[in-house]
Structures are given as structure tokens and as C-alpha cells.
Design a protein around this motif. Structure first.
Motif, PDB file in Angstrom:
ATOM      1  N   ILE A 122     -23.369 -31.560  48.268  1.00 50.82           N
ATOM      2  CA  ILE A 122     -22.913 -30.263  48.765  1.00 50.82           C
ATOM      3  C   ILE A 122     -23.743 -29.858  49.972  1.00 50.82           C
ATOM      4  CG2 ILE A 122     -22.873 -27.779  48.205  1.00 50.82           C
ATOM      5  CD1 ILE A 122     -22.003 -28.586  45.395  1.00 50.82           C
ATOM      6  N   ARG A 123     -23.042 -29.380  50.986  1.00 47.57           N
ATOM      7  CA  ARG A 123     -23.704 -28.828  52.171  1.00 47.57           C
ATOM      8  C   ARG A 123     -23.523 -27.314  52.146  1.00 47.57           C
ATOM      9  NH1 ARG A 123     -22.636 -32.361  56.516  1.00 47.57           N
ATOM     10  NH2 ARG A 123     -20.453 -31.898  56.172  1.00 47.57           N
ATOM     11  N   TYR A 124     -24.565 -26.579  52.503  1.00 45.76           N
ATOM     12  CA  TYR A 124     -24.457 -25.118  52.485  1.00 45.76           C
ATOM     13  C   TYR A 124     -25.060 -24.509  53.743  1.00 45.76           C
ATOM     14  CZ  TYR A 124     -29.435 -24.633  51.124  1.00 45.76           C
ATOM     15  OH  TYR A 124     -30.811 -24.657  51.085  1.00 45.76           O
TER      16      TYR A 124
ATOM     17  N   ILE B 133     -31.716 -28.752  44.704  1.00 45.90           N
ATOM     18  CA  ILE B 133     -31.413 -28.049  45.950  1.00 45.90           C
ATOM     19  C   ILE B 133     -32.663 -28.021  46.808  1.00 45.90           C
ATOM     20  CG2 ILE B 133     -31.906 -25.751  44.984  1.00 45.90           C
ATOM     21  CD1 ILE B 133     -29.608 -24.713  46.829  1.00 45.90           C
TER      22      ILE B 133
ATOM     23  N   ILE C 180     -24.694 -24.290  40.553  1.00 38.59           N
ATOM     24  CA  ILE C 180     -24.823 -24.240  42.015  1.00 38.59           C
ATOM     25  C   ILE C 180     -25.179 -22.827  42.467  1.00 38.59           C
ATOM     26  CG2 ILE C 180     -23.512 -24.404  44.171  1.00 38.59           C
ATOM     27  CD1 ILE C 180     -21.954 -26.729  42.760  1.00 38.59           C
TER      28      ILE C 180
ATOM     29  N   ILE D  54     -27.881 -30.645  46.741  1.00 38.33           N
ATOM     30  CA  ILE D  54     -27.445 -29.573  47.643  1.00 38.33           C
ATOM     31  C   ILE D  54     -28.456 -29.448  48.772  1.00 38.33           C
ATOM     32  CG2 ILE D  54     -26.717 -27.165  47.777  1.00 38.33           C
ATOM     33  CD1 ILE D  54     -26.619 -27.163  44.688  1.00 38.33           C
TER      34      ILE D  54
ATOM     35  N   TRP E   9     -20.441 -22.772  51.252  1.00 36.16           N
ATOM     36  CA  TRP E   9     -20.812 -24.128  50.882  1.00 36.16           C
ATOM     37  C   TRP E   9     -19.567 -24.985  50.705  1.00 36.16           C
ATOM     38  CZ3 TRP E   9     -19.041 -25.757  46.066  1.00 36.16           C
ATOM     39  CH2 TRP E   9     -18.691 -24.758  45.152  1.00 36.16           C
TER      40      TRP E   9
ATOM     41  N   ILE F  78     -25.889 -33.380  41.025  1.00 35.47           N
ATOM     42  CA  ILE F  78     -25.509 -32.702  42.260  1.00 35.47           C
ATOM     43  C   ILE F  78     -26.743 -32.567  43.145  1.00 35.47           C
ATOM     44  CG2 ILE F  78     -24.533 -30.599  43.280  1.00 35.47           C
ATOM     45  CD1 ILE F  78     -23.136 -30.055  40.627  1.00 35.47           C
TER      46      ILE F  78
END
Length: 515
Positions: free
Chosen positions: A349-351, A306, A253, A328, A237, A326
Motif C-alpha cells: 500500500i502506498r499512502y 508501516i 491499516i 505500507i 491510500w 501488508i
């Protein structure tokens, strides 16, 4: 008599300045092929190792510096007359400075689609040997493994040809730490292949988890604690927008990743303090988020969201209605990043979803005041075929679907944990309680507080019910089916209670405690 500085690096940050300054101080620059080609742009003279040793680089570069002329020049004790005599007789000259860093094994190893041959070729052999040789003779040899030390070393060498022992000891410590961490990365790669586990079916005899500091954090869980994030080069990530992540952010996270991996349909999960406070699934991500938010409309403020699908603008707009610290997602649809980046303090955030199937670390480790605990990961991947319906009442298809959903939800909550759910959403969560009945009452209270209709909802418990009081309480609130591990000495009493109250109950045979 020449004095040599051997420079052979994969990471060429700052080496041109280092080499030019050393040359001005009277050092002859000694190097291997690729580094030499680079340094020839900056230095008056660069001597190839193969020219000094009279032995060519062979085996496509696997053997370059492994030669007695090199190691004698590094390891000779400058205060030992016998060593001086040997060097004189063999016409071997001192190598007083070594600047070496290593093939980027970790970054190649965890790179997507890296081949086994590519990984193996990035196991450095000569580099660690050079570093260890220089560090062993640290009182006479300057050994540099980190570009951050180049400037200080140059300044001190200009004052005296031999470094102060305090600084040379510091460099030696960094050198041995470098080779230690490098070997640990290689060992971790082989461990990740499951070789030891497949042979012994046991935990490793020794724990090796020397992993480099990825970033220093502002503080730990609290402002008076130091904090740092240690990880392999690729952690699956990346932060693509927003201010630096905190210790607690990274913990949250990780909890989000552990939860989202369990759900296949478009799903949104809201995390607070490492626990989900909302979980929802639907055919569209927007509806999934609505369901997750409606679980508990107070807790999401300042939380983490997320999702398991590319984040679209409709869902992003819904998330944006409250302060969300955040967000995700595996990807962001066109225009979404620009929309979300308008709030500068928000982190995005990119995962890589595929990396969540199995943790990169081979075992889970918990730190104690007096040691470590290690265990296999609880992947929550047991087969539903082995579940047992233990009551007279059989769960209807929709109830069974809801039980599976609730079982996934409860498995990621801190124990003791209870999840009240329907087939695609969680209605009430009770977690972190010291008794099972408290967890039940908390989950029911939460569900009622936010107006959920509990008729025909189901309940999941991460551990067995020790007494029937939990069954009685659930029945009074409309719960129609229960899923739990089973295994209590009072199982028969709980089954009897369910039969009496017309509740279906499933035993999974698996417990999912999270302490």
C-alpha cells in the motif's frame, strides 16, 4: 408525437449503447452540449435541449436544462387529462427516459491542489433536479443514474414501453439515493472547512454521513458477517499489489495510519489486531524496523508494517524475513516493489503522508445498537509546555525524550494501556486490560520475555494511576520515570511513592483512552 430520451452524463460509460438502442426503439435522443457532441458519433439524430426549449445554454453551462418545457415533459402525469391538455396547449412533449449522472464533485473536491473555484463549479444543479423529477414520476419515466442498470432497462423497455413497477421503483430508490449521497458529499466538503465549528464551536446538530460503497468485501470481521468499505473517492491510500483487502485488514491499516502520524524521525510500526506490537525509530529506516521487530519477536508474524519514509531495499529485505501480510509506505525506492511483489499474497500500500495530519472525516463516529456516538478527533497534539513535573526528581533530558516517545506510543493502544520505552524504541506494551496494574504487569512481562534491559527505561500510562501499586511494581523493574495524565484522588499517594523510590513523574493533564 415524438417520445424523448434525455441523456446528459459526466460518466459516459455505456451511453453510446444505451442511446443507439433507444433510438432503434423510436426514441429521439435529447442531450446537452458535451454529451450531445459525444453521442453524435453513434446516433442518427441528437436534439440539443436548447433547440427543444428555444433557450440557449447560458452562464458558461450553469443553466442548461432548467426550463419548463423539460420539467413539464418529465413530470406530467400520463393518466391526468388536465396535464395532457396543458402539454397539448403548450406543445410540450413527453420525456420518458432520463439517463443522468452528476458532475464528479467528490473526486474533484478531494483531489490534491483543487482550487475552490474548481470545486464549486463541480456542484451540479440541473442534474439532481432532473433525477428527482424523473424519480417522482417513476411510474411513467425511466430514470437511470447507474450504467449497471442500462442493459436491464433496455430489455424491459423492448418488452413494454412502460417498465414493471417493481423495477421502476428500484430505479427511483437508486435515483433518490444518488442525490442524497451527492448532497451529503457537498455538505461534508463545507463541514471540512470548519465553518460550523468556527461559528458554533459545537458538534453538528445533525449527522450526515451518506457515503457511497467503495467496494463490497468478502465478509466482515467474521465469515458469517457481510462487509463493505464506504469512503470518499480519495481516501489518501491505494493498494498497489496483492489480493483484495478484508474488513480486518482495513481496520488494521487505519490503526497504522493513526499511529505513524505521531512520529517525526524515520519510524517503523508493526500492527496486530489494531494495536502496535512494535515501534522503533532511528536515523535509518532499517534500524528503526530492527527496533520495532525486537519489541516483540513473536507478534509480528502475519502482521502489518508501516513506515514513514520511502521504503528502501535494506529495510524491505528485513521485513521480508518473516511473513508480513501488508506493507505500507509513502513510496518505494527503485527495485523494492519488484522485490516485494515476488510474494503474490502480500499486499503493498502506498499512502500520502500529508493527508494524515488531519482526518478527512470531520468527526469520529462510533455505531451503537441504538444510535451513534460522535466526538472530535483525539489528535494527540497537546503542547508539552503545559506538562508538569510533580516529583522531587526532575527527568534528565534523555528521560524526557523517552517520556515523549512513550506518551505517543501509549496513546494509540487500546485502554487500559501501558508503554515501557526508551527514547527511540518501545520495550513492552500492555493494552486492553481491565485494570491498570494488569496492564503494567503485562507490559513488564512482555519486555522481560523478549530480553529487554529495563534499566533507566520509562513508563507511559494512558490514564491515571488509581493506586501506588503500579508505581511500586515499576520501581522494582528499573523504571526511572513515569508519564501519566494525573487527576486521580490518589495522585498525592502516587507522587509520594515516586519521591520515596526516586522516580521522576510528569503529569500531562491529558488522557488518551481508546475504548
Amino acid at each position: 408525437m415524438n417520445k424523448y430520451a434525455l441523456i446528459s452524463v459526466a460518466d459516459k460509460t455505456g451511453i453510446e449503447t444505451l442511446a443507439m438502442e433507444l433510438e432503434r426503439m423510436g426514441f429521439t435522443i435529447l442531450s446537452t452540449s458535451h454529451t450531445a457532441d459525444y453521442l453524435k458519433q453513434f446516433c442518427q439524430k441528437v436534439v440539443l435541449v436548447s433547440d427543444l426549449t428555444g433557450f440557449p445554454e447560458i452562464l458558461e453551462g450553469r443553466v442548461k436544462t432548467l426550463h419548463p418545457v423539460i420539467y413539464a415533459g418529465i413530470l406530467a402525469d400520463r393518466n391526468n387529462p388536465a396535464h395532457a391538455k396543458t402539454l397539448s396547449e403548450l406543445k410540450i412533449e413527453h420525456i420518458d427516459v432520463i439517463a443522468v449522472n452528476l458532475y464528479p464533485f467528490a473526486s474533484v473536491c478531494w483531489k490534491e491542489n483543487a482550487t475552490e473555484q474548481e470545486i464549486i463549479e463541480n456542484i451540479d444543479i440541473g442534474g439532481p433536479a432532473l433525477i428527482r423529477a424523473g424519480a417522482k414520476n417513476y411510474k411513467s419515466v425511466t430514470v437511470l443514474v447507474d450504467p449497471v442498470d442500462y442493459a436491464n432497462a433496455l430489455e424491459l423497455l423492448k418488452q413494454n414501453s412502460i417498465l414493471p413497477e417493481k423495477f421502476s421503483s428500484y430505479l427511483a430508490q437508486k435515483a433518490f439515493a444518488k442525490t442524497r449521497d451527492y448532497d451529503a458529499e457537498i455538505a461534508a466538503y463545507f463541514a471540512s472547512q470548519g465553518i460550523e465549528e468556527s461559528i458554533t464551536n459545537e458538534l453538528p446538530a445533525q449527522l450526515e454521513f451518506a457515503i457511497s460503497l467503495k467496494r463490497k468485501l468478502r465478509y466482515g470481521e467474521n465469515p458469517h458477517q457481510n462487509g463493505g468499505f464506504y469512503a470518499k473517492v480519495t481516501s489518501g491510500w491505494e493498494l498497489i499489489h496483492g489480493k483484495e483487502l478484508s474488513f480486518n485488514n482495513i481496520m488494521d491499516i487505519d490503526s497504522a495510519f493513526r499511529a505513524i502520524r505521531l512520529f517525526g524521525k524515520p519510524t517503523a510500526i508493526i500492527i496486530k489486531h489494531c494495536n502496535p506490537c512494535g515501534i522503533g525509530s532511528d536515523e535509518t529506516l532499517a534500524e528503526a524496523y530492527r527496533k520495532a521487530y525486537e519489541t516483540d519477536t513473536e507478534a509480528p508474524f502475519g502482521g502489518i508494517v508501516i513506515v514513514n519514509r520511502p521504503l528502501d531495499l535494506e529495510t524491505a529485505t528485513l521485513i521480508n524475513n518473516i511473513f508480513t501480510e501488508i506493507i505500507i509506505a509513502p513510496a518505494f525506492e527503485p527495485g523494492v516493489l519488484e522485490f516485494l511483489k515476488k510474494k503474490k499474497n502480500r499486499r503493498l500500500i502506498r499512502y500520502e503522508f500529508s493527508l494524515l495530519e488531519k482526518p478527512l472525516n470531520p468527526i469520529e463516529i462510533k455505531t451503537l445498537t441504538s444510535g451513534y456516538l460522535a466526538q472530535d478527533w483525539d489528535l494527540v497534539n497537546e503542547s508539552t509546555e503545559n506538562w508538569k513535573i510533580v516529583t522531587n526528581k526532575q527527568p534528565a533530558p534523555e528521560e524526557l525524550e523517552a517520556l515523549i516517545y512513550a506518551w505517543k506510543a501509549v496513546s494509540v493502544l487500546k485502554s487500559n494501556a501501558i508503554a515501557i520505552a526508551k527514547k527511540d524504541s518501545v520495550l513492552g506494551l500492555g493494552c486492553g486490560q481491565t485494570s491498570r496494574i494488569d496492564a503494567v504487569q503485562l507490559a513488564l512481562w512482555k519486555a522481560k520475555k523478549f530480553g529487554h534491559d529495563l534499566t533507566d527505561s520509562v513508563c507511559a500510562s494512558d490514564g491515571f494511576f488509581p493506586f501506588r501499586d503500579c508505581i511500586d511494581t515499576l520501581a522494582k523493574n528499573g523504571i526511572s520515570a513515569i508519564i501519566q495524565p494525573g487527576g486521580s484522588k490518589n495522585d498525592a499517594e502516587c507522587i509520594s511513592a515516586c519521591n520515596e523510590l526516586n522516580i521522576a513523574m510528569v503529569f500531562t493533564g491529558f488522557r488518551h483512552f481508546k475504548h
